[in-house]
Scaffold this motif. Structure first.
Motif, PDB file in Angstrom:
ATOM      1  N   TYR A  49       0.826  -1.202   0.000  1.00  0.00           N
ATOM      2  CA  TYR A  49       0.000   0.000   0.000  1.00  0.00           C
ATOM      3  C   TYR A  49       0.862   1.255   0.000  1.00  0.00           C
ATOM      4  CZ  TYR A  49      -4.635  -2.030   0.363  1.00  0.00           C
ATOM      5  OH  TYR A  49      -5.805  -2.671   0.072  1.00  0.00           O
ATOM      6  N   GLN A  50       1.983   1.200   0.696  1.00  0.00           N
ATOM      7  CA  GLN A  50       2.889   2.351   0.695  1.00  0.00           C
ATOM      8  C   GLN A  50       3.460   2.585  -0.704  1.00  0.00           C
ATOM      9  OE1 GLN A  50       3.295   4.515   3.196  1.00  0.00           O
ATOM     10  NE2 GLN A  50       1.753   3.277   4.250  1.00  0.00           N
ATOM     11  N   LYS A  53       0.746   4.285  -2.596  1.00  0.00           N
ATOM     12  CA  LYS A  53       0.644   5.668  -2.148  1.00  0.00           C
ATOM     13  C   LYS A  53       1.790   6.499  -2.703  1.00  0.00           C
ATOM     14  CE  LYS A  53      -1.956   5.079   2.156  1.00  0.00           C
ATOM     15  NZ  LYS A  53      -1.941   5.213   3.631  1.00  0.00           N
ATOM     16  N   TYR A  57       1.598   9.883  -4.931  1.00  0.00           N
ATOM     17  CA  TYR A  57       2.288  11.134  -4.643  1.00  0.00           C
ATOM     18  C   TYR A  57       3.167  11.563  -5.825  1.00  0.00           C
ATOM     19  CZ  TYR A  57       0.859  10.207   0.167  1.00  0.00           C
ATOM     20  OH  TYR A  57       0.124   9.955   1.299  1.00  0.00           O
ATOM     21  N   THR A 125      -5.790   5.963  -6.567  1.00  0.00           N
ATOM     22  CA  THR A 125      -6.364   7.043  -5.759  1.00  0.00           C
ATOM     23  C   THR A 125      -7.817   6.764  -5.420  1.00  0.00           C
ATOM     24  OG1 THR A 125      -4.888   8.641  -6.825  1.00  0.00           O
ATOM     25  CG2 THR A 125      -6.793   9.532  -5.665  1.00  0.00           C
ATOM     26  N   ILE A 128      -7.731   3.996  -2.628  1.00  0.00           N
ATOM     27  CA  ILE A 128      -6.941   4.153  -1.407  1.00  0.00           C
ATOM     28  C   ILE A 128      -7.241   5.466  -0.684  1.00  0.00           C
ATOM     29  CG2 ILE A 128      -4.600   4.422  -0.499  1.00  0.00           C
ATOM     30  CD1 ILE A 128      -3.634   2.515  -2.630  1.00  0.00           C
ATOM     31  N   VAL A 129      -7.271   6.554  -1.440  1.00  0.00           N
ATOM     32  CA  VAL A 129      -7.450   7.875  -0.830  1.00  0.00           C
ATOM     33  C   VAL A 129      -8.921   8.076  -0.476  1.00  0.00           C
ATOM     34  CG1 VAL A 129      -7.102  10.358  -1.140  1.00  0.00           C
ATOM     35  CG2 VAL A 129      -5.506   8.728  -2.175  1.00  0.00           C
ATOM     36  N   SER A 346      -7.357  -2.521   3.729  1.00  0.00           N
ATOM     37  CA  SER A 346      -6.454  -1.428   4.053  1.00  0.00           C
ATOM     38  C   SER A 346      -5.367  -1.977   4.961  1.00  0.00           C
ATOM     39  CB  SER A 346      -7.206  -0.292   4.773  1.00  0.00           C
ATOM     40  OG  SER A 346      -7.790  -0.779   5.952  1.00  0.00           O
TER      41      SER A 346
END
Length: 349
Positions: A49-50, A53, A57, A125, A128-129, A346
């Protein structure tokens, strides 16, 4: 990885220019090596997940810079091209040449490659977001695609959604929030049209996208892509098993019309699949499809990565021939590494 070594070795041996082909093989193998190392790693669900992410970004930073380029084209601002990395336009850092292009490409080689970053990012996005941040980031991605005037916004992105809806892990009902979000973003763009200064910029760049689509039969970029793909297919049929060898520039350019030759270093196809078939034949393509199969099958239980990978495959199949896109190899490797991970919606804190 062994099969890749075999395919690349054959590609070097039958190449018209061993020196250039060795360099090309090094580029491809570095991506394969990245994929291989990531695929045998055991990072855990939280790390993956990182990674996604981080991908998001990176897309945000690229989108912001793409929007700056859009404004910089209009007003002649500095730092228009921080990286001289556009092989289709060798003097891309030159303000004079970039003013002719008027298409944002951020930190990527060209506008179409920007789509390989932003379109999977839209799917990451969306899953996850959370909350308003999701709408803001996806809106930013859409704005960057608009600034690039890439046809991906009306070709690759809709097709990616179709592929994900039919092959992804989520049902149409589960993807309804994507429809709501995109509808909201479109509504916001329409409302922004009432602000004169913003309206001028939006209408200018949307007109460039629509003009390209309306006049696709005379659009230069489309002409180059179509011609390159057609010639690549001819060359593939001449040597389907082993291909034409790595980086067959002279063979390829000798078939191109004079108008296409104006774009330097255009080794064409604009498709990973066609380029691998062209250079490495069915031997190399079998290695590539095995790579894809491992990534897709291992990531299938993890709908976020799985859907993002499906979207990514649509883009690289239609829009780019750059085999040096390490974010593509990295995502494929992370997908392949998911075979041992227990799925979670998550990550745990």
């Amino acid at each position: 990885m062994f099969w890749w070594l075999v395919a690349l070795s054959i590609g070097i041996l039958i190449s018209e220019s061993p020196e250039i082909s060795i360099k090309a093989a090094t580029v491809v193998f570095s991506g394969v090596l990245m994929y291989g190392l990531l695929s045998i790693s055991f990072w855990g669900n939280g790390f993956n997940y990182q990674v996604m992410k981080g991908f998001i970004y990176g897309g945000v930073i690229s989108s912001l810079y793409a929007l700056y380029q859009m404004v910089a084209f209009q007003f002649g601002l500095p730092f228009l091209a921080l990286l001289n990395n556009n092989p289709a336009y060798p003097s891309a850092a030159s303000m004079e040449n970039l003013n002719v292009l008027n298409r944002a490409f951020a930190f990527t080689p060209e506008p179409s490659v920007l789509a390989t970053l932003l379109i999977p990012g839209i799917f990451f996005t969306s899953s996850i977001v959370k909350g308003k941040a999701r709408i803001i980031i996806v809106s930013l991605y859409f704005a960057a695609l608009l600034a690039s005037t890439s046809l991906s916004i009306i070709i690759s992105l809709p097709l990616a959604y179709i592929v994900v809806l039919f092959l992804g892990n989520k049902s149409f009902k589960q993807y309804k929030r994507h429809i709501y979000m995109i509808s909201f973003i479109v509504l916001m763009f329409l409302l922004l049209n009432f602000i004169p200064s913003v309206s001028d910029i939006i209408q200018f760049y949307w007109s460039k996208v629509s003009i390209r689509f309306d006049n696709i039969d005379t659009d230069r970029s489309f002409f180059v892509r179509y011609t390159s793909m057609a010639i690549s297919w001819e060359l593939i049929q001449e040597s389907p098993i082993f291909g034409q060898g790595l980086h067959p520039v002279n063979i390829f350019l000798s078939r191109l019309p004079l108008e296409v030759l104006a774009i330097e270093e255009k080794l064409g196809t604009d498709s990973w699949i066609l380029r691998i078939l062209l250079e490495l034949g069915l031997v190399g393509c079998s290695a590539f499809f095995w790579t894809i199969w491992l990534s897709i099958s291992n990531a299938k239980k993890h709908h976020v990565m799985y859907d993002g990978l499906l979207a990514l495959l649509v883009v690289i199949s239609l829009q780019t021939s750059y085999l040096s896109l390490y974010h593509v190899w990295a995502l494929l490797g992370v997908g392949a590494s998911m075979r041992t991970i227990e799925y979670q919606d998550s990550p745990k804190d």
